[in-house]
Structures are given as C-alpha cells and as structure tokens.
Design an enzyme around this catalytic site. Structure first.
Site, PDB file in Angstrom:
ATOM      1  N   GLY A   1       0.835  -1.198   0.000  1.00  0.00           N
ATOM      2  CA  GLY A   1       0.000   0.000   0.000  1.00  0.00           C
ATOM      3  C   GLY A   1       0.862   1.236   0.000  1.00  0.00           C
ATOM      4  N   GLY A   2       0.734   2.048   1.045  1.00  0.00           N
ATOM      5  CA  GLY A   2       1.483   3.294   1.078  1.00  0.00           C
ATOM      6  C   GLY A   2       1.069   4.196  -0.075  1.00  0.00           C
ATOM      7  CB  THR A   3       2.364   7.456  -1.254  1.00  0.00           C
ATOM      8  OG1 THR A   3       2.159   8.124   0.000  1.00  0.00           O
ATOM      9  CG2 THR A   3       2.045   8.428  -2.373  1.00  0.00           C
ATOM     10  CB  ALA A   4       4.261   3.439  -4.175  1.00  0.00           C
TER      11      ALA A   4
ATOM     12  CE  LYS B   1       8.029  21.351  -3.279  1.00  0.00           C
ATOM     13  NZ  LYS B   1       8.594  20.001  -3.494  1.00  0.00           N
TER      14      LYS B   1
ATOM     15  CB  VAL C   1       3.022 -11.560   0.164  1.00  0.00           C
ATOM     16  CG1 VAL C   1       3.525 -12.568  -0.863  1.00  0.00           C
ATOM     17  CG2 VAL C   1       1.879 -10.733  -0.417  1.00  0.00           C
TER      18      VAL C   1
ATOM     19  CD  GLU D   1      14.830  20.180  -7.050  1.00  0.00           C
ATOM     20  OE1 GLU D   1      13.618  20.415  -6.963  1.00  0.00           O
ATOM     21  OE2 GLU D   1      15.689  21.081  -7.155  1.00  0.00           O
TER      22      GLU D   1
ATOM     23  CB  ILE E   1       4.779  11.611  -4.828  1.00  0.00           C
ATOM     24  CG1 ILE E   1       4.910  11.114  -3.377  1.00  0.00           C
ATOM     25  CG2 ILE E   1       3.322  11.611  -5.257  1.00  0.00           C
ATOM     26  CD1 ILE E   1       4.151  11.951  -2.352  1.00  0.00           C
TER      27      ILE E   1
END
Length: 519
Positions: A14-17, A83, A193, A353, A357
């Site tokens: 999961g997470g953001t990715a 931002k 898993v 930089e 994401i």
C-alpha cells in the site's frame, strides 16, 4: 475471455505508491465496469509505511482531480498545505558567521517559460539587477514573502501561481485507500505475502498469504517498498547502486509542533546545506516536518542528530529523531515478465527535489496508458517501460547531482568529494562544459518525458552562481527590447500579486474552514 487475456491485476503493498497506482489504474482502465480489469491490493497489516515523503509536484493536482477527489477535503484529511517550490540555503558558498545565501527553485516561471523566450542570456549580460530567480519569475518573491499561490475564491485545483502540496504521507495513504476501495472498485486484502509462485514461463501466477488465502492474478505490481518482494526476491532482478554519485544514504526525521496556531507556514520546502548533507523543513497545517539527509561516510549518526537539533533549536527538545536508511539506486529492470515495480521497489534517489511521488504518478500513468490486456503484448510494453524509466531515473540523478557538483562550498570533505569529477556522470559533465559558454537551451532537453526541464536547470545553475561566459557570443542576443519588456512585465505582475494574495496561513485556515469552489 481468452486465457491469454489479462483480467486480474494484483498490487502488493500500500502506502502512497500502492494506493496511488491503484487509483490511477482503476480510473483510467474503468475498473468499475465488470468487463474491465479487476484490481486487488494486498497490504501488510504489520509493516509500517515509510511515510516521510511530504513533498509533491504540480502533476498531483491533475491526478487528484482525475481520480475524483475534492481538493478541500483532501487538504483537510491530509494536513496538506501549498508548495510553490524550494528555497536552497547555503548551497552556494561556505557560510560565514551571521551570513546566509539562498535561491529559489519555483515550480514554474508562470509567465515566461524559457522554452518560449530564454531570458537567461539577457540576465547574464546584465539586463536585470535582480538575482536570476527573482528576475525571471514572480513566484520566488511571492514565496519569500510568505504569500499563497491563490485565493479562497480561486476554484479547486485552479492556480494563480503554479503549486503542488506538502502533505502528511501516512494520512495521504489512508485517504487514498478509503477513496479507492469505496469509490473506484478496488478490492483490498489485509495480509502478509508469505510466498510468490511462478509458472513454467517464470511469470508470477499466485501469492500465498498468512490468512490462508491464495491470491491469483494475471499481472502484478510490486509496491512493497525496499523489500521488493516480487521484483527482487521472486524474480531476482538486481539493483544498480548510485552511491558513487549521490552520497546521502541516511535520513533523520522529526515532527516539530508550531509554537502557536498563528505561526506562519512556509509555502516552499526549505533545504539548508549542512556539513555532510542538508536539512529539509516542510510546513504542514499543524506541524513542521524537519529532517537531515546525510552521508554516513562523512559523518556519524550522533553528529548528524546534533546538527539536526541545532538547526531546529529549542523546539526539538523532547522530540525523538527517527532514523531512516536509504538505498540509493534503481532496478536493472523495472518490468520483468508480468510484473512491474513502482515506488521504492523500483528506485530511490534522495528526496532533494521531491521527485518520488511524481515518478510513482508517471509510472502508474504509463502502465495504465499502455496496459497490455493480452499476454502477447507483454514483451513490447516491458521493453518500452524499461527504456523510458531507465532514462527518467538517469536524468533525475543528473539533476540531483547538479545541486552538489557546481557548489563552491569546500569546508568539509563531503562538499569537496561532491565536486570530484569522478563522481559526476559523463552525461552531466558534457552539458556543464557546453554551458560554460552558452546557457542551456531547449535543445539540450530532447527527451519527451524529461523529469526536470530547462527552467529547472536554469534556476539551479544561476542560483548557484554557475559561470557562463558570453563575451564571444554577445552579438547574437539582440532582442534586448523584448527581454526588457518581459523583465518589466514580471516585476509588474509581482507587485500586483503582492497586493492581492493572502498569506499562506490565511488561505490554509480559510480552506480548512470553508473549502474552495468546485469547478
């Protein structure tokens, strides 16, 4: 459906990715239609997400709008702020007592992209007395004054000055999870898993889990972070290290509360160069995210924590510093067979930089746009994807290295090692030689999917004081009236925006209370 059709997509992690990939795939492939691809995401209930990446690129606005998220709701739920770019403090010269130098890398030049008319040579020849970032854009000065990029009356996702967000990465992942499972038709399984099974073609065909349920799929996306359960462990795809180019391999992170609810919130990341790396300072709605990214070859963890606490000051008292090891590099293949890696399982470059994401977005979009619905298409798309992302990561590494290798700082071994020619990629060396006598032009960036474009290079080069000698070529830059008109136009726009825009804190408070108009 033919047995060769790809119908079931399984995302591991999961997470953001993971959740951002699920959202983009589900939207673009219209997964709510029963005839379309069906997506399952399996996420461990016991492994925490990294949760540090708090910066984004303006592309995230298009992504959030595309997947059907309300901007005001997203901001409230994820402690998000605006931002407008990054301010680089003390990167240029060895700092002297009481003195600092800084420059901005804004998110856009707003009025004048250098692709249309390059102001850099006219600035180099003295047409403006202002620093490059102030002369060529309004956004640097707007950010420096603590102003917002838009007004409360500006519609959702629309901008007066280009912007992205600072956000709480853990809350963002949970917010996406709720949206994707409730509204986009993605199936969620909470499990670890335990085994990855391959067929006779060495393609993944099912996963065993600790809840006694096998997960069957036709195509798999590895978003398992640095564990790389699929692309690394199961498919044995190797890792290309870049620690000979980028030295920062460790981070310390702290969450620092504001002294009071009226404390100004910076609308840009503040990146301050330190003796063995740099500190980030990001303003969220209710706190700052502050950290130190450093090279363990050039300092100790104990000294790094001293530097971080000294930067924060007394507000750091009683706050624990979280240590995060960073594995810098990328996979030798991002896509193999019926599996593609996205996020940290695919690559990681230090967060200078905030590209992490964005590159998740880019990978998920390319996967969705070129999705191989039939297994016979896998070979072509695999080759194309691998070629594209090898280029994207190499070019990202060049740009990150640029911030270090042209610095005049020489006060520590860290900064001296960063300008050592042996640590600079050949592709960047060639460009730097060219730019000694001609400023960068659009022809230096010929790849359609360049992560960092001409304007970005110009802000960093001339923010750091890179010397471009135009003495032998001055006569070719004879559009002085046009250049002066554009410099004047930027100044006038800046003055108007200073009069009209609210402070960043004022706008954030209004967004949280009232929200934006829907488009």
């Amino acid at each position: 459906m033919s047995s060769k059709t790809i119908n079931q997509v399984v995302i591991v992690g999961g997470g953001t990715a993971g959740w951002l990939t699920a959202a983009i795939l589900a939207t673009k492939l219209n997964c709510r239609d029963s005839k379309s691809v069906q997506i399952t995401l399996v996420e461990s209930p016991t492994i925490p997400i990294l949760g540090v990446g708090e910066g984004t690129w303006p592309t995230i606005r298009n992504t959030l709008q595309m997947i059907g998220i309300d901007e005001s709701e997203f901001m409230r739920e994820c402690d998000a702020t605006f931002k407008q770019g990054a301010e680089f403090v003390n990167w240029r010269d060895t700092p002297k007592d009481g003195e600092t130098h800084s420059y901005f890398h804004p998110l856009s030049a707003v009025f004048h992209s250098a692709y249309d008319f390059n102001l850099a040579p006219y600035w180099l020849l003295g047409s403006s007395p202002l620093p490059y970032d102030h002369a060529t854009t309004s956004q640097s000065r707007i950010s420096q004054l603590g102003l917002a990029p838009k007004k409360i009356t500006t519609p959702s996702y629309a901008a007066i000055q280009n912007y992205s967000y600072h956000l709480n990465a853990n809350k963002f992942a949970e917010f996406l999870k709720k949206h994707v499972t409730n509204k986009l038709g993605v199936k969620f399984i909470s499990a670890n898993v335990t085994q990855v099974h391959l067929d006779e073609e060495q393609h993944i065909n099912r996963l065993s889990t600790d809840i006694e349920q096998d997960i069957i799929g036709d195509f798999f996306v590895d978003c398992s972070g640095s564990k790389a359960l699929l692309i690394g462990d199961a498919l044995n795809v190797g890792w290309h290290s870049i620690d000979d180019v980028i030295f920062n391999d460790t981070a310390l992170a702290m969450q620092v509360p504001y002294p009071d609810e009226n404390t100004p919130i910076a609308s840009h990341t503040i990146a301050t160069a330190q003796e063995a790396g740099w500190t980030w300072d990001i303003g969220l709605h209710n706190r700052r995210g502050v950290g130190y990214v450093y090279s363990s070859r050039h300092t100790s963890d104990e000294r790094a924590e001293e530097v971080l606490r000294a930067y924060i000051g007394e507000e750091a008292e009683g706050i624990e510093a979280r240590k995060i090891p960073l594995n810098l590099g990328y996979r030798k293949q991002f896509w193999k067979g019926n599996c593609v890696a996205i996020g940290m399982s695919a690559a990681f470059v230090e967060p200078l930089e905030a590209s992490a994401i964005f590159l998740v977005e880019a990978a998920a979009n390319m996967l969705a746009d070129t999705f191989p619905r039939h297994k016979s298409s896998l070979g072509f798309v695999e080759s194309s994807f691998n070629k594209t992302f090898k280029l994207r990561w190499d070019k990202s590494i060049d740009f990150i290295k640029l911030h270090y290798c042209i610095s005049n700082r020489a006060d520590t071994a860290y900064w001296r090692d960063n300008v050592d020619p042996s640590s600079i990629p050949e592709s960047l060396k060639l460009k730097l030689e060219q730019w000694k006598y001609q400023p960068p032009t659009k022809y230096d960036f010929d790849y359609a999917f360049e992560p960092f474009v001409l304007d970005s290079y110009l802000f960093v080069l001339y923010g750091l004081g890179y010397s471009t000698n135009l003495a032998a070529d001055e006569s070719r830059y004879n559009d002085n009236k046009i250049a002066q008109a554009k410099f004047s136009e930027i100044n006038l726009l800046t003055q108007r925006l200073v009069d009209e825009l609210p402070t960043h804190r004022q706008l954030i408070d209004k967004v949280y209370q009232f929200g934006f108009q829907s488009i």
